[in-house]
Design an enzyme around this catalytic site. Structure first.
Site, PDB file in Angstrom:
ATOM      1  N   GLN A  69     -32.087  11.521  -9.153  1.00 38.37           N
ATOM      2  CA  GLN A  69     -33.179  11.277  -8.219  1.00 38.37           C
ATOM      3  C   GLN A  69     -33.412   9.771  -8.036  1.00 38.37           C
ATOM      4  O   GLN A  69     -34.239   9.371  -7.222  1.00 38.37           O
ATOM      5  CB  GLN A  69     -34.462  11.922  -8.735  1.00 38.37           C
ATOM      6  CG  GLN A  69     -34.358  13.437  -8.905  1.00 38.37           C
ATOM      7  CD  GLN A  69     -35.585  14.023  -9.569  1.00 38.37           C
ATOM      8  OE1 GLN A  69     -36.629  14.164  -8.947  1.00 38.37           O
ATOM      9  NE2 GLN A  69     -35.467  14.359 -10.848  1.00 38.37           N
ATOM     10  N   HIS A  79     -31.918  10.996  -3.552  1.00 41.43           N
ATOM     11  CA  HIS A  79     -32.886  10.204  -2.796  1.00 41.43           C
ATOM     12  C   HIS A  79     -32.280   8.933  -2.210  1.00 41.43           C
ATOM     13  O   HIS A  79     -33.004   8.022  -1.809  1.00 41.43           O
ATOM     14  CB  HIS A  79     -34.089   9.872  -3.688  1.00 41.43           C
ATOM     15  CG  HIS A  79     -34.854  11.091  -4.097  1.00 41.43           C
ATOM     16  ND1 HIS A  79     -35.554  11.177  -5.281  1.00 41.43           N
ATOM     17  CD2 HIS A  79     -35.019  12.286  -3.473  1.00 41.43           C
ATOM     18  CE1 HIS A  79     -36.119  12.374  -5.372  1.00 41.43           C
ATOM     19  NE2 HIS A  79     -35.795  13.057  -4.297  1.00 41.43           N
ATOM     20  N   CYS A 100     -29.981  -6.467  12.179  1.00 45.91           N
ATOM     21  CA  CYS A 100     -28.523  -6.500  12.091  1.00 45.91           C
ATOM     22  C   CYS A 100     -27.977  -7.754  12.783  1.00 45.91           C
ATOM     23  O   CYS A 100     -28.265  -7.979  13.968  1.00 45.91           O
ATOM     24  CB  CYS A 100     -27.946  -5.243  12.728  1.00 45.91           C
ATOM     25  SG  CYS A 100     -26.145  -5.190  12.788  1.00 45.91           S
ATOM     26  N   THR A 148     -36.823  13.263 -16.546  1.00 44.42           N
ATOM     27  CA  THR A 148     -37.580  13.796 -15.425  1.00 44.42           C
ATOM     28  C   THR A 148     -38.531  14.883 -15.898  1.00 44.42           C
ATOM     29  O   THR A 148     -38.182  15.693 -16.760  1.00 44.42           O
ATOM     30  CB  THR A 148     -36.660  14.362 -14.324  1.00 44.42           C
ATOM     31  OG1 THR A 148     -37.458  14.988 -13.312  1.00 44.42           O
ATOM     32  CG2 THR A 148     -35.677  15.386 -14.889  1.00 44.42           C
TER      33      THR A 148
END
Length: 245
Positions: free
Chosen positions: A110, A128, A157, A198
């Protein structure tokens, strides 16, 4: 519920024993793996939720905040979400070593810091996303976290002038279907699932563990989780020390 171990040395010995017996280990990890490398999490006493900001962290990391307060989003993102000085902890290193030995089939994480890859892991499913990929919304060019840190305001950019957005999943955004599919297949094929760092409260990521069909689940987390009762082994200790063997 299986055995619970709080002594770190004993936990490391028991974890090694289970890994040695397994054929295909998959690791499912969360913020606790990164905090072992010095990266603050959200919910611990010194985590981001307990620091003072103009807006709550979960608000600043939401898609709607990104759209309506883009400059403030990037100010927070640069200062709190990119941690290039962090180094892999012992858990990162051991998992990479076990993958090289053919024991670990995949890491499902995660976290967005890229520390598993920095340690040497190759098969990593980043639920994620990653701060190390920042993508131009106009032409698709990809820029590094280092590049983003050198910009100010909203990064643009150099090739087309488009806005560059981090390839991380913000609140209100869905997970990447390709990544979910890869993570599900990895978890379903494992005979040992190690859940580490977690509390299994962040969904939909935490829900992926239900696809496990193997023999043993080991949970390594300092705090109790909602899945402890269904685990074969619970290691209530520091995750870096649990992998110190």
């Amino acid at each position: 519920m299986g055995k619970t171990i709080t002594n770190c040395a004993e936990a490391a010995q028991e974890l090694k024993k289970r890994v040695d017996k397994a054929r295909n280990v998959v690791f499912f990890g969360g913020a606790g793996v990164s905090t072992a490398s010095g990266i603050p999490d959200f919910r611990s006493p010194d985590g981001l939720y307990y620091q003072k900001f103009d807006y709550p962290p979960e608000t600043m990391l939401s898609h709607s905040f990104y759209v309506t307060h883009t400059k403030e989003f990037f100010d927070f993102y640069r200062s709190r979400m990119i941690a290039l000085d962090a180094k892999p902890c012992q858990a990162h290193k051991k998992l990479a070593e076990l993958e090289a030995e053919g024991k670990v089939g995949a890491v499902v994480t995660q976290n967005i810091d890229g520390l598993h890859q920095l340690a040497g892991s190759k098969r990593v499913w980043e639920l994620h996303g990653s701060v190390h990929r920042n993508i131009c919304r106009k032409c698709g060019a990809v820029y590094s976290a280092e590049w983003v840190l050198q910009t100010t305001g909203v990064p643009r950019c150099p090739k087309c002038g488009g806005e560059v957005k981090p390839d991380v999943v913000l609140y209100e955004e869905g997970l990447d279907e390709r990544v979910i599919d890869g993570a599900v297949r990895a978890i379903a094929s494992a005979d040992l699932l190690i859940i580490g760092g977690t509390s299994l409260v962040v969904y939909p990521a935490a829900g992926l563990v239900r696809y496990f069909r193997g023999n043993e689940i080991v949970i390594c987390n300092l705090q109790p989780t909602s899945q402890d009762k269904s685990a074969d082994l619970v290691l209530a200790c520091d995750i870096a020390k649990a992998f110190d063997w």
